[in-house]
Design a protein around this motif. Structure first.
Motif, PDB file in Angstrom:
ATOM      1  N   GLY A   1       0.744  -1.074   0.000  1.00 28.22           N
ATOM      2  CA  GLY A   1       0.000   0.000   0.000  1.00 28.22           C
ATOM      3  C   GLY A   1       0.824   1.190   0.000  1.00 28.22           C
ATOM      4  O   GLY A   1       1.968   1.091  -0.032  1.00 28.22           O
TER       5      GLY A   1
ATOM      6  N   ASN B   1      13.511   3.059 -13.650  1.00 24.05           N
ATOM      7  CA  ASN B   1      12.356   2.215 -13.333  1.00 24.05           C
ATOM      8  C   ASN B   1      11.949   1.298 -14.493  1.00 24.05           C
ATOM      9  O   ASN B   1      11.650   0.121 -14.296  1.00 24.05           O
TER      10      ASN B   1
ATOM     11  N   HIS C   1      -2.245  -6.568  -2.711  1.00 20.05           N
ATOM     12  CA  HIS C   1      -2.957  -6.187  -3.946  1.00 20.05           C
ATOM     13  C   HIS C   1      -3.399  -7.374  -4.789  1.00 20.05           C
ATOM     14  O   HIS C   1      -4.135  -7.209  -5.759  1.00 20.05           O
TER      15      HIS C   1
ATOM     16  N   PHE D   1       9.278  15.486 -10.015  1.00 18.68           N
ATOM     17  CA  PHE D   1       9.045  14.163 -10.604  1.00 18.68           C
ATOM     18  C   PHE D   1       9.030  13.079  -9.522  1.00 18.68           C
ATOM     19  O   PHE D   1       8.172  12.211  -9.497  1.00 18.68           O
TER      20      PHE D   1
ATOM     21  N   TRP E   1       5.936  13.973  -6.623  1.00 23.00           N
ATOM     22  CA  TRP E   1       4.750  14.583  -7.243  1.00 23.00           C
ATOM     23  C   TRP E   1       3.541  14.625  -6.304  1.00 23.00           C
ATOM     24  O   TRP E   1       2.704  15.499  -6.388  1.00 23.00           O
TER      25      TRP E   1
ATOM     26  N   LYS F   1       4.807   0.757   0.733  1.00 15.88           N
ATOM     27  CA  LYS F   1       5.651   0.933  -0.416  1.00 15.88           C
ATOM     28  C   LYS F   1       6.324   2.272  -0.410  1.00 15.88           C
ATOM     29  O   LYS F   1       7.487   2.388  -0.724  1.00 15.88           O
TER      30      LYS F   1
END
Ligand SMILES: NC(=O)c1ccc[n+]([C@@H]2O[C@H](COP(=O)([O-])OP(=O)(O)OC[C@H]3O[C@@H](n4cnc5c(N)ncnc54)[C@H](O)[C@@H]3O)[C@@H](O)[C@H]2O)c1
Length: 479
Positions: A3, A108, A426, A260, A263, A7
């Motif tokens: 979550g 990423n 999740h 970035f 955000w 995270k």
């Protein structure tokens, strides 16, 4: 967040605490520039190793039944949450990853492409999602975990390209965006699941269906309390070798690398902690109360972090009014980002009992307290809906400090909710989405439901700015 949750805590951070004498803001400002220092490199590497270990720990999916329809999947947004979702999907049988789109091609994107490669999914990497949609015609479903301000455009374009979509919460950072997503799902006839994953969590489903609806263990819920407390978190950064060129940042709506990476804190990009964290739990308020709020008042402030880089409120306290099918109710919610004590949970209080629940499997996963005047719960204990009570300790009369005033309510016995989730948080929500893609389930959080939550949550920031109590009209929650 991970979550957002775990995270976000686990994200690559740009530093750790400095000398106590520094002014708070100076300290945080200092932390955000730490990338040049060894400390940052250490944190970055430690985080990479941690993520690596998590991925390696992801069990290979159980063998898929021969007749299981394979679903071709793409991911847009391979950041912290994109990676958490990928790890969960690697445990779900019958998925074939085809593509990963992320504008952070240097880091990423490459990382998730490599991870998938290790699990024998040969995927193509893209910077621009439109190019991906043009070239990857075989994709059936797209998982979107980009920043909130990209959700509407990404979702609508994927739906229009004929894809089924799972988009992370918050559905959008604007109501117009969220509304256009509902309309696009309706017009295209494609599925749109929003990532309020508690809606598929077996413990939450058990509480809603069995404890609240069938057994009615709480009686009439009159008050609700919930919180997400998070400790001080330094700004996120990136090592110089992974910096994104300014032109590319600007092309995708970011003014610089700090914005970035952070955000969530910026207006026009995210909604601050109340949206990021609160939306998960305020979603549960409406679900369990069977009603959307009628009014909201809220207070919030930029109490701690540098307001130039943390444009949203770091501390928010909210009171909602509800007209539930059983009568009026009030719900309080707070999120603060300077002390993580007692974490996150929701607490529903009825005239016959209390339910304390959290998505966390380790802190407050599920407790019930029967009001001493409520009917016995023996039937529900026998049916294993709740555990047998753990009798509250009776204080010795000789303990002078513990002699209770005779008017104090008798402490109720504690029962537990006997349902645990052993998979990643999740996974059930993603499984529900893929089951729906195969025509074998209904979505647990379709766009219309998530829109109602977006209306309730986005109004909090408005109420803080207005400095007063705002009303909802019933029509506000419908598209
Ligand atoms: N359901 C949950 O529990 C949960 C938890 C955490 C985050 N989230 C949601 O997931 C989303 C992502 O959050 P995060 O924490 O992973 O953020 P993040 O900043 O770590 O990751 C975002 C990723 O999107 C990429 N990106 C940015 N703009 C893009 C674009 N236009 N096209 C393609 N890629 C783009 C970035 O490069 C980055 O890799 C958010 O909407 C957040 O609210 C949900």
């Amino acid at each position: 967040m991970a979550g957002e949750d775990e995270k976000a805590k686990g994200k690559m951070q740009s530093g750790a605490k400095g000398p106590a004498k520094l002014d708070r803001r100076e300290l945080l400002k200092g932390l955000s520039t730490v990338p040049a220092l060894g400390l940052f490199g250490y944190a970055w590497n430690a985080q990479r190793q941690h993520q690596q270990a998590r991925v390696e720990a992801a069990a290979a999916p159980p063998a898929a039944p021969a007749d299981l329809q394979e679903i071709n999947v793409a991911l847009i947004g391979a950041g912290a949450q994109g990676q958490v979702l990928t790890e969960a999907m690697l445990r779900i049988p019958g998925l074939r990853f085809r593509a990963v789109c992320d504008i952070w091609t240097e880091y990423n994107q490459k990382r998730v492409v490599n991870t998938l490669g290790r699990f024998k999914h040969q995927v193509n990497g893209y910077e621009d999602y439109r190019e991906m949609l043009d070239k990857e015609k075989a994709i059936d479903a797209v998982i979107i975990a980009s920043p909130d301000f990209w959700h509407a455009q990404h979702t609508i374009d994927c739906l229009k390209a004929g894809k089924q979509v799972y988009c992370e919460k918050e559905m959008s950072n604007t109501l117009e965006g969220a509304r256009s997503m509902v309309l696009a799902a309706r017009e295209t006839g494609k599925l749109l699941q929003i990532g309020h994953q508690r809606r598929s969590n077996p413990r939450y489903i058990h509480c809603y269906e069995k404890l609240l609806t069938e057994a009615k263990l709480l009686g009439r819920i009159v008050t609700v309390y919930g919180q997400w407390n998070r400790g001080v978190t330094p700004d996120l950064g990136a090592p110089d070798r992974y910096l994104i060129p300014e032109a590319r940042l600007a092309q995708y709506g970011f003014k610089d690398m700090h914005q970035f990476r952070n955000w969530r804190w910026y207006k026009g990009k995210g909604g601050g902690p109340i949206v990021d964290l609160g939306s998960h739990q305020i979603d549960i308020y409406s679900w369990f109360l069977g009603a959307n709020p009628s009014h909201v008042m809220a207070s919030g402030g930029q109490l701690y972090y540098d307001p130039k880089t943390h444009e949203w409120y770091d501390t928010v306290m909210v009171v909602y009014d509800y007209d539930t099918p059983l009568g009026p109710a009030k719900a309080y919610y707070q999120t603060q980002t300077t002390n993580g004590s007692q974490g996150y949970f929701e607490n529903f209080m009825g005239d016959q009992g209390t339910l304390l629940i959290s998505e966390s499997e380790v802190n407050n996963p599920g407790s019930l307290y029967r009001d001493p005047n409520a009917p016995a719960w023996d039937e529900w204990i026998q049916k294993r809906y709740v555990s047998a009570p753990q009798i509250q300790e009776v204080k010795e009369k000789s303990d002078a400090a513990a002699i209770a005033d005779v008017r104090e309510s008798v402490a109720p016995d504690r029962h537990t909710v006997p349902v645990a989730l052993r998979d990643p948080y999740h996974q059930p929500h993603l499984q529900n989405f893929f089951d729906a893609v195969r025509g074998k389930a209904k979505l647990n959080c379709p766009a219309e439901v998530a829109y109602e939550t977006a209306v309730a949550v986005l109004k909090v920031n408005e109420a803080i700015e207005a400095g007063g109590r705002l009303s909802f009209k019933a029509g506000d929650f419908k598209v």
